[in-house]
Design a protein around this motif. Structure first.
Motif, PDB file in Angstrom:
ATOM      1  N   GLU A  59      77.044 119.731  57.743  1.00 30.84           N
ATOM      2  CA  GLU A  59      77.899 120.482  56.821  1.00 30.84           C
ATOM      3  C   GLU A  59      78.822 121.431  57.561  1.00 30.84           C
ATOM      4  O   GLU A  59      79.986 121.609  57.187  1.00 30.84           O
ATOM      5  N   GLU A  60      78.327 122.041  58.627  1.00 30.65           N
ATOM      6  CA  GLU A  60      79.168 122.962  59.399  1.00 30.65           C
ATOM      7  C   GLU A  60      80.302 122.226  60.088  1.00 30.65           C
ATOM      8  O   GLU A  60      81.419 122.735  60.198  1.00 30.65           O
ATOM      9  N   LEU A  61      80.015 121.025  60.567  1.00 23.17           N
ATOM     10  CA  LEU A  61      81.073 120.218  61.199  1.00 23.17           C
ATOM     11  C   LEU A  61      82.135 119.831  60.189  1.00 23.17           C
ATOM     12  O   LEU A  61      83.340 119.840  60.487  1.00 23.17           O
ATOM     13  N   VAL A  62      81.700 119.505  58.981  1.00 24.27           N
ATOM     14  CA  VAL A  62      82.649 119.141  57.924  1.00 24.27           C
ATOM     15  C   VAL A  62      83.513 120.338  57.561  1.00 24.27           C
ATOM     16  O   VAL A  62      84.740 120.228  57.402  1.00 24.27           O
ATOM     17  N   ASP A  63      82.882 121.506  57.428  1.00 22.07           N
ATOM     18  CA  ASP A  63      83.630 122.704  57.026  1.00 22.07           C
ATOM     19  C   ASP A  63      84.560 123.204  58.131  1.00 22.07           C
ATOM     20  O   ASP A  63      85.701 123.599  57.869  1.00 22.07           O
ATOM     21  N   SER A  64      84.081 123.193  59.382  1.00 23.50           N
ATOM     22  CA  SER A  64      84.862 123.773  60.486  1.00 23.50           C
ATOM     23  C   SER A  64      85.897 122.820  61.046  1.00 23.50           C
ATOM     24  O   SER A  64      87.002 123.227  61.427  1.00 23.50           O
ATOM     25  N   LEU A  65      85.574 121.558  61.149  1.00 33.38           N
ATOM     26  CA  LEU A  65      86.456 120.593  61.804  1.00 33.38           C
ATOM     27  C   LEU A  65      87.052 119.565  60.846  1.00 33.38           C
ATOM     28  O   LEU A  65      87.904 118.777  61.258  1.00 33.38           O
ATOM     29  N   ASN A  66      86.574 119.588  59.599  1.00 30.30           N
ATOM     30  CA  ASN A  66      86.962 118.540  58.659  1.00 30.30           C
ATOM     31  C   ASN A  66      86.658 117.164  59.265  1.00 30.30           C
ATOM     32  O   ASN A  66      87.458 116.226  59.195  1.00 30.30           O
ATOM     33  N   ALA A  67      85.479 117.093  59.899  1.00 35.99           N
ATOM     34  CA  ALA A  67      85.109 115.888  60.635  1.00 35.99           C
ATOM     35  C   ALA A  67      84.308 114.925  59.780  1.00 35.99           C
ATOM     36  O   ALA A  67      83.605 115.327  58.849  1.00 35.99           O
ATOM     37  N   TRP A  68      84.425 113.654  60.140  1.00 35.46           N
ATOM     38  CA  TRP A  68      83.567 112.616  59.580  1.00 35.46           C
ATOM     39  C   TRP A  68      82.327 112.516  60.465  1.00 35.46           C
ATOM     40  O   TRP A  68      82.439 112.429  61.693  1.00 35.46           O
ATOM     41  N   VAL A  69      81.164 112.528  59.860  1.00 38.27           N
ATOM     42  CA  VAL A  69      79.900 112.418  60.599  1.00 38.27           C
ATOM     43  C   VAL A  69      79.192 111.170  60.110  1.00 38.27           C
ATOM     44  O   VAL A  69      78.753 111.096  58.952  1.00 38.27           O
ATOM     45  N   VAL A  70      79.095 110.175  60.989  1.00 39.16           N
ATOM     46  CA  VAL A  70      78.571 108.859  60.583  1.00 39.16           C
ATOM     47  C   VAL A  70      77.612 108.344  61.649  1.00 39.16           C
ATOM     48  O   VAL A  70      77.493 108.910  62.742  1.00 39.16           O
ATOM     49  N   LYS A  71      76.932 107.262  61.314  1.00 41.13           N
ATOM     50  CA  LYS A  71      76.100 106.585  62.303  1.00 41.13           C
ATOM     51  C   LYS A  71      76.346 105.087  62.244  1.00 41.13           C
ATOM     52  O   LYS A  71      76.722 104.545  61.195  1.00 41.13           O
ATOM     53  N   VAL A  72      76.139 104.439  63.402  1.00 43.11           N
ATOM     54  CA  VAL A  72      76.356 102.997  63.537  1.00 43.11           C
ATOM     55  C   VAL A  72      75.081 102.400  64.103  1.00 43.11           C
ATOM     56  O   VAL A  72      74.603 102.826  65.155  1.00 43.11           O
ATOM     57  N   GLU A  73      74.538 101.445  63.411  1.00 48.62           N
ATOM     58  CA  GLU A  73      73.279 100.830  63.847  1.00 48.62           C
ATOM     59  C   GLU A  73      73.552  99.501  64.556  1.00 48.62           C
ATOM     60  O   GLU A  73      74.284  98.657  64.043  1.00 48.62           O
ATOM     61  N   GLY A  74      72.937  99.346  65.741  1.00 50.90           N
ATOM     62  CA  GLY A  74      73.079  98.090  66.489  1.00 50.90           C
ATOM     63  C   GLY A  74      74.520  97.763  66.841  1.00 50.90           C
ATOM     64  O   GLY A  74      74.937  96.601  66.762  1.00 50.90           O
ATOM     65  N   SER A  75      75.288  98.759  67.270  1.00 47.51           N
ATOM     66  CA  SER A  75      76.715  98.563  67.540  1.00 47.51           C
ATOM     67  C   SER A  75      76.950  97.809  68.849  1.00 47.51           C
ATOM     68  O   SER A  75      76.186  97.935  69.818  1.00 47.51           O
ATOM     69  N   ASN A  76      78.031  97.044  68.855  1.00 48.39           N
ATOM     70  CA  ASN A  76      78.468  96.375  70.076  1.00 48.39           C
ATOM     71  C   ASN A  76      79.421  97.246  70.898  1.00 48.39           C
ATOM     72  O   ASN A  76      79.870  96.834  71.973  1.00 48.39           O
ATOM     73  N   LEU A  77      79.726  98.429  70.393  1.00 51.70           N
ATOM     74  CA  LEU A  77      80.674  99.321  71.060  1.00 51.70           C
ATOM     75  C   LEU A  77      79.994 100.354  71.944  1.00 51.70           C
ATOM     76  O   LEU A  77      80.654 101.002  72.755  1.00 51.70           O
ATOM     77  N   VAL A  78      78.701 100.519  71.772  1.00 51.36           N
ATOM     78  CA  VAL A  78      78.022 101.633  72.424  1.00 51.36           C
ATOM     79  C   VAL A  78      78.130 101.585  73.941  1.00 51.36           C
ATOM     80  O   VAL A  78      78.233 102.625  74.616  1.00 51.36           O
ATOM     81  N   HIS A  79      78.139 100.375  74.548  1.00 49.14           N
ATOM     82  CA  HIS A  79      78.173 100.271  76.008  1.00 49.14           C
ATOM     83  C   HIS A  79      79.497 100.765  76.581  1.00 49.14           C
ATOM     84  O   HIS A  79      79.591 101.046  77.784  1.00 49.14           O
TER      85      HIS A  79
END
Length: 363
Positions: A59-79
Motif C-alpha cells: 500500500e505504501e508503494l502504491v501511495d508513494s510511487l503510484n506503482a504496480w505491485v505484481v508477481k509472476v509465477e514460473g516466468s521465463n524472464l527471470v534469468h
C-alpha cells in the motif's frame, strides 16, 4: 453478516499480490513508470517470505510511487534479471530494472527505503561527447571516482547484467559514480581510447588512476568489494589521453580486422591474386623485352656502320668500314678517314672515296 464477509474478502484480496503473465508484465513495464515484480514459484518457502515482506509495504508503494505491485509465477524472464532465478524481486523504473538483493527483499524497512530512494535509474549513460566532460578522466577525475561498464547491445551477458549494475549504482550512490558506455553505439571512440576489446569490461577511475576489474564473478557483492577494497590489489594503470583523429582511425581499422577475421582473410586473398598477376605480367614481358632489345641492337649495329662527315652544312653519309678522302682544295690537303669527322673553316671541300685503305694525311 454479508457485509462482514465482503469486508473479509476485500481484506484477503488486499493481502495478496496480483498474478500476471510474462506478456502482461512486459506491457506494464512499457506503459507504467513504476512496476515492482516478484518472480516466484509455487510451493517455495523462500518465495513466500519474499511475498509476505512485499505485501506488507504494498500500500505504501502504491501511495508513494503510484506503482504496480505484481508477481509472476514460473516466468521465463527471470534469468534476464537474476542468474539465481526465483525468488527474485525487481523494480522497473521507466522500464529500467533494479535487482533487489536478498537482505533488503526480506526486510520491510530496508525494502521500502531502497525502493523509495531509487525511484529513478541510477546508472549514468555516457558517450563520446559526454565522457570527458563528466568524468574529467584525463585531468585527474575532479568529479569523483567512476566505476564504468563498457557494454554492447548484442551481448547476452551485458543484457543480463543491467539489473545488477543498477543495484551496484544504488549501493554506491553518493560515494562513487556508476556509469556505462556502449562501445559500439555512441561510445566507440572512448572504447578505443581505453583499448576495450570485449564486452563487458569494467574499469574504475580513482584519483587519476585506472583499475581494471579482471574477475569473472559478476555478482553485486563482488563488484562492491572491488570498489571498496580489492582495487588496491590490482595493477595501476595511467588514464589514457584522448586519441588524435589519425590514431583513432588506425586503431579502428585494427579493431575491424581483429573482430572480423573474414575481412583480413578476404584482403589477404585479394593481395595474393594481385601479386600473382603482377608476377605473370613480368614473366610474359621478358620475351617481348628481349625481342625489342634484339631489334634495337640490330638497328643500332646497322646505324653504327654509318657515320657522317659534316662541313659547311654539308652532310655526307658514309659507311664506317669504307675509307673516304676529305680534300681541302685550297690548301691541297687530303685526309683519309673511316670515322666521324667535322671540318671547321671556310675552305672548299671535296669528299670522295679514297684509293688507299689507310687513314691519315695524303698530300
Amino acid at each position: 453478516m454479508f457485509i462482514y464477509c465482503g469486508l473479509l474478502t476485500d481484506l484477503i484480496k488486499s493481502q495478496t499480490l496480483e498474478v500476471v503473465t510474462d506478456n502482461e508484465l512486459l506491457d506494464l513495464c512499457r506503459s507504467e513508470n513504476q512496476v515492482v515484480a516478484l518472480f516466484t514459484l509455487r510451493d517455495c518457502e523462500k518465495c513466500k517470505k519474499y511475498e509476505e515482506t512485499l505485501t506488507q509495504i504494498r500500500e505504501e508503494l502504491v501511495d508513494s510511487l503510484n506503482a504496480w505491485v505484481v508477481k509472476v509465477e514460473g516466468s521465463n524472464l527471470v534469468h534476464i534479471y537474476n542468474p539465481a532465478k526465483e525468488p527474485t524481486l525487481v523494480m522497473f523504473r521507466h522500464g529500467v530494472p533494479l535487482l533487489v538483493p536478498e537482505p533488503e527483499a526480506v526486510n520491510d524497512e530496508f525494502l521500502i527505503d531502497m525502493l523509495l530512494n531509487n525511484r529513478d535509474p541510477v546508472v549514468k549513460e555516457l558517450n563520446d561527447n559526454s565522457f570527458e566532460h563528466l568524468t574529467q578522466a584525463s585531468t585527474g577525475a575532479t568529479t569523483g571516482d567512476w566505476f564504468i561498464k563498457f557494454y554492447s547491445s548484442d551481448s547476452i551477458e551485458c543484457q543480463r547484467l543491467q539489473a545488477r549494475w543498477e543495484t551496484v549504482g544504488a549501493k554506491l550512490k553518493n560515494r562513487v559514480n556508476v556509469a556505462r558506455v556502449n562501445r559500439y553505439i555512441g561510445g566507440s571512440i572512448t572504447a578505443r581510447r581505453f583499448a576495450i576489446s570485449q564486452s563487458p569490461t569494467f574499469i574504475l577511475l580513482r584519483r587519476g588512476i585506472m583499475y581494471t576489474y579482471t574477475s569473472t564473478d559478476y555478482t553485486i557483492e563482488s563488484f562492491l568489494k572491488f570498489v571498496e577494497e580489492d582495487y588496491k590489489f590490482t595493477v595501476k594503470g595511467q588514464v589514457p589521453q584522448p586519441k588524435s583523429i589519425f590514431d583513432d582511425f588506425v586503431h579502428m581499422c585494427f579493431d575491424v580486422i581483429r573482430e572480423n577475421p573474414l575481412v583480413w582473410k578476404l584482403g589477404l586473398t585479394v593481395l595474393s591474386v594481385i601479386l600473382l598477376c603482377l608476377a605473370a605480367l613480368k614473366t610474359t614481358s621478358k620475351p617481348s623485352e628481349y625481342k625489342s632489345k634484339k631489334k634495337s641492337t640490330k638497328s643500332s649495329s646497322k646505324k653504327s656502320n654509318s657515320v657522317f662527315v659534316l662541313a659547311h652544312g654539308l652532310q655526307k653519309k658514309i659507311k664506317r668500314f669504307d675509307y673516304w678522302s676529305v680534300i681541302d682544295q685550297k690548301r691541297s690537303t687530303e685526309i683519309v678517314i673511316n670515322k666521324p669527322f667535322i671540318l671547321h673553316g671556310t675552305h672548299d671541300i671535296l669528299i670522295k672515296k679514297s684509293k688507299t685503305n689507310k687513314s691519315g694525311y695524303v698530300g
